[in-house]
Motif scaffolding. Sequence first.
Motif, short mmCIF file in Angstrom:
data_model
loop_
_atom_site.label_atom_id
_atom_site.label_comp_id
_atom_site.label_asym_id
_atom_site.label_seq_id
_atom_site.Cartn_x
_atom_site.Cartn_y
_atom_site.Cartn_z
N ASP A 80 7.87 -15.09 8.73
CA ASP A 80 7.79 -15.22 10.19
C ASP A 80 6.36 -15.39 10.71
OD1 ASP A 80 10.52 -14.94 10.26
OD2 ASP A 80 10.47 -12.81 10.81
N PHE A 81 5.40 -14.65 10.13
CA PHE A 81 4.05 -14.60 10.70
C PHE A 81 2.95 -15.09 9.77
CE2 PHE A 81 6.50 -10.98 12.47
CZ PHE A 81 6.62 -11.47 13.76
N GLY A 82 3.29 -15.54 8.60
CA GLY A 82 2.27 -16.01 7.67
C GLY A 82 1.62 -14.86 6.92
N TRP A 83 0.38 -15.07 6.49
CA TRP A 83 -0.29 -14.10 5.63
C TRP A 83 -0.49 -12.74 6.28
CZ3 TRP A 83 -4.93 -11.94 6.95
CH2 TRP A 83 -5.62 -12.57 7.98
N ILE A 84 -0.55 -12.67 7.59
CA ILE A 84 -0.73 -11.38 8.27
C ILE A 84 0.49 -10.47 8.01
CG2 ILE A 84 0.26 -11.97 10.52
CD1 ILE A 84 -2.97 -10.03 10.06
N GLY A 85 1.62 -11.07 7.68
CA GLY A 85 2.81 -10.29 7.37
C GLY A 85 2.66 -9.41 6.14
N ILE A 86 1.71 -9.74 5.27
CA ILE A 86 1.44 -8.90 4.10
C ILE A 86 1.04 -7.50 4.55
CG2 ILE A 86 -0.11 -8.57 2.13
CD1 ILE A 86 -0.29 -11.64 1.96
N PHE A 87 0.30 -7.43 5.63
CA PHE A 87 -0.22 -6.14 6.11
C PHE A 87 0.73 -5.43 7.07
CE2 PHE A 87 -3.80 -9.03 5.30
CZ PHE A 87 -4.37 -8.36 4.23
N THR A 88 1.57 -6.18 7.76
CA THR A 88 2.41 -5.56 8.79
C THR A 88 3.87 -5.40 8.40
OG1 THR A 88 2.88 -7.71 9.81
CG2 THR A 88 0.96 -6.51 10.63
#
Length: 118
Positions: A80-88
Amino acid sequence: MQFVIAFVVGGLICVIGQLLIDFTKLTPARILVTFVTLGVALTAIGVYEPLVDFAGAGATVPLTGFGYTLAMGVREAVQDFGWIGIFTGGLTAAAAGIAAAVGFGYLAALCSRSGDKA
């Protein structure tokens, strides 16, 4: 029958944990981390999701299920959000369980007396 399957699968996961406690020098904390990491790894290679489909709560309630929840949250957030999804993603997926653990831990602390073990 679904309850029996969940009981057997969850019980087998717990038996593995008990065997690790009895026959290794691993501390409970290391076993906990191992189970959560194993849940993430098995989800990543596609093995744990069929087990969840088969056993339901028998596979999602033990610690390996927490790893499964984290991995699935990361997978969905990355889509859904790209690479930032790894952290969230992991924290978003497990937020209710983490909040419940903190809240019930706080309630347990209020209902008990602190003190040194003699």
